[in-house]
Design an enzyme around this catalytic site. Structure first.
Site, short mmCIF file in Angstrom:
data_model
loop_
_atom_site.label_atom_id
_atom_site.label_comp_id
_atom_site.label_asym_id
_atom_site.label_seq_id
_atom_site.Cartn_x
_atom_site.Cartn_y
_atom_site.Cartn_z
CG ASN A 13 -2.05 -1.03 1.05
OD1 ASN A 13 -2.45 -1.33 0.08
ND2 ASN A 13 -2.11 -1.67 2.23
CB CYS A 14 -0.19 4.70 -0.96
SG CYS A 14 0.30 6.33 -0.97
N PRO A 15 2.86 4.43 0.83
CG PRO A 15 4.51 5.72 2.07
CD PRO A 15 3.26 4.61 2.37
#
Length: 77
Positions: A13-15
């Site tokens: 998942n981000c980042p």
């Protein structure tokens, strides 16, 4: 499409996909191509914004069965 390095950022998942991308780009020469695969739906806008801010070129983006594939060309120095 031919590429010089590949990064698998699926299930991150981000980042983290962007961070893996930045690290890989640092290992490439100017104008070389990086292929990145990701499953985070936000990665589409993230990679677009990343390229606009850093000067790298988003050559192409493909989506198939929830997997996003990006090809980025490292900016010339």
């Amino acid at each position: 499409m031919q590429y010089d390095k590949e990064v698998d950022a699926r299930h991150l998942n981000c980042p983290l996909p962007i961070l893996r991308c930045k690290k890989a780009l640092n290992e490439l020469q100017a104008n070389q191509v990086l292929k990145i695969t990701a499953t985070d739906p936000g990665s589409k806008k993230d990679f677009d914004a990343f390229c606009r801010q850093t000067g790298h070129t988003l050559i192409e983006m493909q989506e198939a069965e929830g997997v996003f594939t990006f090809w980025l060309r490292k900016r010339s120095q």
